[in-house]
Scaffold this motif. Structure first.
Motif, short mmCIF file in Angstrom:
data_model
loop_
_atom_site.label_atom_id
_atom_site.label_comp_id
_atom_site.label_asym_id
_atom_site.label_seq_id
_atom_site.Cartn_x
_atom_site.Cartn_y
_atom_site.Cartn_z
N THR A 123 0.80 -0.98 0.01
CA THR A 123 0.04 -0.01 -0.06
C THR A 123 0.93 1.08 0.00
N ASP A 124 0.34 2.15 -0.74
CA ASP A 124 1.33 3.53 -0.79
C ASP A 124 1.28 4.14 0.71
N PRO A 125 2.58 4.40 1.22
CA PRO A 125 2.74 4.76 2.62
C PRO A 125 1.68 6.48 2.81
N ALA A 126 1.84 7.27 1.86
CA ALA A 126 1.40 8.37 1.68
C ALA A 126 1.68 9.17 2.96
N GLY A 127 2.59 9.27 3.44
CA GLY A 127 2.76 9.88 4.80
C GLY A 127 2.51 9.32 6.24
N ALA A 128 2.26 8.19 6.21
CA ALA A 128 1.81 7.29 7.16
C ALA A 128 2.99 7.67 8.52
N ALA A 129 2.51 8.09 9.46
CA ALA A 129 3.19 8.24 10.53
C ALA A 129 3.61 7.27 11.41
N VAL A 130 5.10 6.98 11.65
CA VAL A 130 5.52 5.84 12.43
C VAL A 130 6.57 6.27 13.42
N ARG A 131 6.23 5.71 14.47
CA ARG A 131 7.12 5.94 15.73
C ARG A 131 7.89 4.73 15.81
N LEU A 132 9.25 4.73 15.66
CA LEU A 132 10.19 3.62 15.64
C LEU A 132 11.09 3.85 17.04
N ALA A 133 11.45 2.67 17.54
CA ALA A 133 12.09 2.68 18.74
C ALA A 133 13.26 1.65 18.81
N THR A 134 14.52 1.97 19.18
CA THR A 134 15.52 0.89 19.33
C THR A 134 16.25 1.30 20.71
N TRP A 135 17.10 0.48 21.06
CA TRP A 135 17.95 0.88 22.41
C TRP A 135 19.30 0.93 21.97
N ASN A 136 20.15 1.95 22.97
CA ASN A 136 21.39 2.31 22.57
C ASN A 136 22.54 1.30 23.60
N ASP A 137 22.06 0.29 24.23
CA ASP A 137 22.78 -0.82 24.88
C ASP A 137 23.73 -1.57 24.23
N ARG A 138 23.40 -1.68 22.89
CA ARG A 138 23.98 -2.40 21.69
C ARG A 138 24.36 -1.32 20.88
N PRO A 139 25.78 -0.88 20.75
CA PRO A 139 26.44 0.54 20.16
C PRO A 139 25.85 0.69 18.63
#
Length: 510
Positions: free
Chosen positions: A345-361
């Motif tokens: 599907t065309d994303p068309a600006g869909a808002a995404v909140r993406l997380a990761t952690w900094n314990d692994r550099p």
């Protein structure tokens, strides 16, 4: 300078300074014993060189095998388990030569003949049953056997019967966990904290421990697989990765565990042993709330993410690209079935909140690349980077639309089916994708009843294809560990489970 002080605070020093500082930290003790349990007078039965070893973390519980310290005594070749894993995670004989299920919850083990503990006592069925009974009674019990109601009894001198409270097709697999190492009865004077000093079965015996700084080990020439090639080990526990690497560069250690990617350019490629790990990095997409409830948008995200730049730029080519959850060696030669996802599907600006952690550099840097790729495909992405402990409550509650995660997928039991049960089922305790598919749950439940390891792995590959077909997971790479070695060092174990390191065959020529 005391050993406990000299091994700390060296990060950031130049190589010359590190060389001077670490000379006292890593050099063997010239006044120490040169004998061994099998050669108490030091007559030279174990005539090889001593190995200078830098391990990646210090003991936190006086080397008690019922804690994470169990990995340290395994890596130093001190204690051994009844079975070990091959590279695919299947159980192989070790202190136990063979086994059979006598019913779905009971296993009969036949022990290896001629095994002696470092204190000279025999490893018989009574000793093994006692060691496993102590592990089952520990509080908390080792993860591999927690909650299964394990009991153990000696049937005769060479036979041990193990039983779980309920049918358990992984009962033998559990025995490979380092906390289930078998120690001599004398080790259990304090049943809550067994003492591995002088009580293991491995090729090396601990003769001295210097707190959290290091340990001295001597060759156990009466080891069941033969006398070790080394005469002993001078081990140091060095948590700072730069310090370990600089010590190797300065030739103050022969082997250094866990060389970070950022330090690879400082070493000759021939100084590295690179070991594939059952650790997967990939993007989990939240299927319960937010934009990725739309299967078409999940497909669009999967098509947008190219692992190539992450593998080559962030990980400098020191990892393996992934086409799914499981590495080829874990699939046991089985081909991943064709995966079919919903049309994009065309994303068309869909808002995404993406997380990761900094314990692994490397994760934040990899996430930045993935974010750019998703934005180029038409998503509007916000990146959240925090330490794992801070993120965990929101991660498990499904508070993010996407999570870039690094996960072990074989764990204590070497079983991928167990991984899928925790990570992709409706009731899974670490289901970052919030995936809940009754057909998938049924497939996992059926696979968990299988007792044949090959059948379980075949079922796991089918489950893998089902999950990939949902678009809930986008694989990026399989990680590797890197062991630094000086020229002349041979026989270091390339163990994908990072349990074995120094073995009876490890040798060094100077």
């Amino acid at each position: 300078m005391s050993p406990s002080r000299s091994c700390r605070g060296t990060a950031g020093l130049g190589v010359a300074a590190v060389t001077l500082l670490l000379a006292g930290c890593f050099a063997g003790d010239p006044g120490g014993s040169t004998g061994s349990a099998g050669d108490p007078g030091g007559t030279g039965a174990a005539a090889g060189e001593r190995l200078r070893l830098a391990l990646a973390f210090p003991p936190r519980a006086a080397l008690s095998p019922f804690t994470d310290d169990s990995v340290l005594i395994a890596r130093m070749g001190v204690a051994e388990t009844l079975v070990v894993f091959d590279e695919a995670g299947a159980a192989q004989p070790n202190l136990a030569e063979s086994w059979e299920y006598t019913d779905p919850r009971t296993v009969s083990l036949e022990l290896r003949d001629g095994v002696t503990f470092h204190d000279g006592s025999p490893m018989d069925a009574e000793a093994v049953a006692g060691a496993l009974t102590a592990a089952a009674a520990a509080d908390p019990a080792p993860r591999a056997i927690s909650g299964i109601g394990l009991t153990a009894r000696a049937v005769d001198a060479d036979t041990v019967e193990l039983q779980a409270a309920e049918a358990d097709p992984l009962l033998v697999q559990r025995l490979a966990a380092p906390p289930l190492a078998v120690l001599a009865p004398a080790a259990y004077t304090d049943p809550a904290a067994p003492d591995p000093v002088g009580t293991g079965t491995g090729p090396f015996e601990i003769t001295a421990v210097d707190g959290e700084s290091g340990a001295t080990l001597e060759a156990f020439v009466e080891h069941w697989a033969g006398a070790p090639a080394l005469s002993g080990i001078d081990a140091r526990f060095v948590s700072d990765a730069d310090t370990r690497t600089n010590a190797l560069r300065a030739e103050e250690v022969d082997v250094a565990q866990n060389i970070p990617i950022a330090q690879l350019s400082a070493l000759d490629p021939e100084q590295l042993v690179s070991v594939p790990l059952p650790r997967l990095t990939g993007l989990f997409l939240n299927t319960s709330t937010g934009p990725f409830t739309d299967a078409g948008l999940r497909t669009a995200a999967a098509e947008a993410v190219d692992p190539g730049p992450v593998v080559e730029q962030i990980y400098e080519g020191q990892v393996d690209p992934a086409d799914g959850f499981l590495a080829e060696q874990v699939r046991g030669g089985q081909t991943l079935p064709e995966v079919t996802r919903a049309p994009a599907t065309d994303p068309a600006g869909a808002a995404v909140r993406l997380a990761t952690w900094n314990d692994r550099p490397e994760l934040p840097e990899a996430a930045a690349v993935v974010v750019d790729q998703l934005r180029s495909a038409g998503f509007a992405v916000e990146l959240v980077v925090q330490d794992y402990a801070t993120l965990e409550p929101e991660l498990l509650a499904g508070g993010f639309d996407a999570v870039l995660a690094s996960r072990l997928y074989l764990g204590d039991t070497g079983d991928p089916v167990g991984y899928f049960a925790t990570d992709v089922t409706c009731e899974g305790s670490f289901n970052l994708a919030r995936l809940c598919d009754p057909a998938l749950d049924a497939a996992v439940a059926e696979a968990r009843t299988l007792t044949d390891p090959a059948e379980r792995r075949a079922a796991a590959v089918e489950i893998e294809a089902q999950v990939l077909g949902t678009g809930a997971f986008v694989p990026l790479l399989h990680e590797r560990s890197r062991i630094g070695v000086l020229p002349g060092v041979t026989g270091v174990a390339a163990d994908p489970f990072e349990r074995r390191l120094v073995t009876v065959d490890t040798a060094v020529q100077r």
